[in-house]
Design a protein around this motif. Structure first.
Motif, PDB file in Angstrom:
ATOM      1  N   ALA A 232       9.439 -27.426 -17.821  1.00 42.15           N
ATOM      2  CA  ALA A 232       8.853 -28.540 -17.069  1.00 42.15           C
ATOM      3  C   ALA A 232       7.833 -29.300 -17.909  1.00 42.15           C
ATOM      4  O   ALA A 232       7.798 -30.535 -17.895  1.00 42.15           O
ATOM      5  CB  ALA A 232       8.202 -28.024 -15.782  1.00 42.15           C
ATOM      6  N   LEU A 233       7.014 -28.580 -18.655  1.00 41.21           N
ATOM      7  CA  LEU A 233       6.033 -29.229 -19.520  1.00 41.21           C
ATOM      8  C   LEU A 233       6.717 -30.046 -20.615  1.00 41.21           C
ATOM      9  O   LEU A 233       6.315 -31.178 -20.903  1.00 41.21           O
ATOM     10  CB  LEU A 233       5.106 -28.189 -20.155  1.00 41.21           C
ATOM     11  CG  LEU A 233       4.105 -27.531 -19.214  1.00 41.21           C
ATOM     12  CD1 LEU A 233       3.404 -26.373 -19.918  1.00 41.21           C
ATOM     13  CD2 LEU A 233       3.098 -28.532 -18.683  1.00 41.21           C
ATOM     14  N   LEU A 234       7.746 -29.489 -21.219  1.00 39.58           N
ATOM     15  CA  LEU A 234       8.462 -30.207 -22.273  1.00 39.58           C
ATOM     16  C   LEU A 234       9.174 -31.435 -21.718  1.00 39.58           C
ATOM     17  O   LEU A 234       9.175 -32.495 -22.358  1.00 39.58           O
ATOM     18  CB  LEU A 234       9.441 -29.276 -22.975  1.00 39.58           C
ATOM     19  CG  LEU A 234       8.781 -28.162 -23.800  1.00 39.58           C
ATOM     20  CD1 LEU A 234       9.834 -27.166 -24.274  1.00 39.58           C
ATOM     21  CD2 LEU A 234       7.999 -28.725 -24.958  1.00 39.58           C
ATOM     22  N   ALA A 235       9.764 -31.313 -20.539  1.00 33.92           N
ATOM     23  CA  ALA A 235      10.431 -32.462 -19.918  1.00 33.92           C
ATOM     24  C   ALA A 235       9.420 -33.552 -19.592  1.00 33.92           C
ATOM     25  O   ALA A 235       9.680 -34.739 -19.816  1.00 33.92           O
ATOM     26  CB  ALA A 235      11.178 -32.026 -18.658  1.00 33.92           C
TER      27      ALA A 235
ATOM     28  N   GLU B 256       2.410 -31.671 -11.882  1.00 33.11           N
ATOM     29  CA  GLU B 256       1.393 -30.886 -11.200  1.00 33.11           C
ATOM     30  C   GLU B 256       0.875 -29.795 -12.147  1.00 33.11           C
ATOM     31  O   GLU B 256       1.643 -29.216 -12.919  1.00 33.11           O
ATOM     32  CB  GLU B 256       2.105 -30.260 -10.000  1.00 33.11           C
ATOM     33  CG  GLU B 256       1.305 -29.512  -9.036  1.00 33.11           C
ATOM     34  CD  GLU B 256       2.185 -29.139  -7.850  1.00 33.11           C
ATOM     35  OE1 GLU B 256       1.874 -29.624  -6.765  1.00 33.11           O
ATOM     36  OE2 GLU B 256       3.161 -28.393  -8.023  1.00 33.11           O
ATOM     37  N   ALA B 257      -0.408 -29.525 -12.088  1.00 34.00           N
ATOM     38  CA  ALA B 257      -1.009 -28.485 -12.922  1.00 34.00           C
ATOM     39  C   ALA B 257      -0.331 -27.142 -12.667  1.00 34.00           C
ATOM     40  O   ALA B 257       0.064 -26.835 -11.535  1.00 34.00           O
ATOM     41  CB  ALA B 257      -2.498 -28.370 -12.633  1.00 34.00           C
ATOM     42  N   LEU B 258      -0.192 -26.352 -13.713  1.00 29.44           N
ATOM     43  CA  LEU B 258       0.437 -25.045 -13.552  1.00 29.44           C
ATOM     44  C   LEU B 258      -0.344 -24.156 -12.593  1.00 29.44           C
ATOM     45  O   LEU B 258       0.241 -23.328 -11.902  1.00 29.44           O
ATOM     46  CB  LEU B 258       0.602 -24.361 -14.909  1.00 29.44           C
ATOM     47  CG  LEU B 258       1.528 -25.053 -15.903  1.00 29.44           C
ATOM     48  CD1 LEU B 258       1.637 -24.230 -17.181  1.00 29.44           C
ATOM     49  CD2 LEU B 258       2.897 -25.326 -15.311  1.00 29.44           C
ATOM     50  N   THR B 259      -1.653 -24.348 -12.522  1.00 38.00           N
ATOM     51  CA  THR B 259      -2.459 -23.553 -11.593  1.00 38.00           C
ATOM     52  C   THR B 259      -2.212 -23.953 -10.142  1.00 38.00           C
ATOM     53  O   THR B 259      -2.495 -23.183  -9.238  1.00 38.00           O
ATOM     54  CB  THR B 259      -3.953 -23.679 -11.918  1.00 38.00           C
ATOM     55  OG1 THR B 259      -4.305 -25.073 -11.972  1.00 38.00           O
ATOM     56  CG2 THR B 259      -4.288 -23.007 -13.235  1.00 38.00           C
ATOM     57  N   VAL B 260      -1.686 -25.150  -9.922  1.00 36.35           N
ATOM     58  CA  VAL B 260      -1.284 -25.563  -8.568  1.00 36.35           C
ATOM     59  C   VAL B 260       0.080 -24.961  -8.263  1.00 36.35           C
ATOM     60  O   VAL B 260       0.332 -24.480  -7.171  1.00 36.35           O
ATOM     61  CB  VAL B 260      -1.254 -27.103  -8.442  1.00 36.35           C
ATOM     62  CG1 VAL B 260      -0.650 -27.535  -7.117  1.00 36.35           C
ATOM     63  CG2 VAL B 260      -2.650 -27.669  -8.614  1.00 36.35           C
TER      64      VAL B 260
END
Length: 83
Positions: free
Chosen positions: A15-18, A27-31
């Motif tokens: 998701a981050l790479l996309a 959305e933040a990974l902590t969310v």
């Protein structure tokens, strides 16, 4: 860590790479995963970097982050990134 954690880590890295490729915020990974540990967050980073370097991208430096108190409060991180 178990297989479910490994799948979440792989999905988070993807998701981050996309988002980086498409130049869109996510959305933040902590969310996405409340209570995300620092260890797991670094595993996501390791997977993402490994995928990028496998595609030919070269790591040439290190960016220190979350060094100001304001950024630490905004990001919910209480230690600067110094690794």
């Amino acid at each position: 860590m178990d297989e479910q954690d490994d799948r979440w880590i792989a999905a988070a890295a993807a998701a981050l790479l996309a988002a980086e490729y498409e130049r869109v915020p996510i959305e933040a990974l902590t969310v996405r995963r409340p209570g995300l540990s620092v260890e797991t967050a670094y595993r996501v980073q390791e997977v993402a970097v490994a995928r990028r370097t496998a595609s030919g991208v070269r790591v040439v430096g290190h960016k220190a982050g979350v060094t100001s108190r304001a950024m630490q409060e905004q990001m919910g991180a209480w230690l600067p990134d110094h690794f």
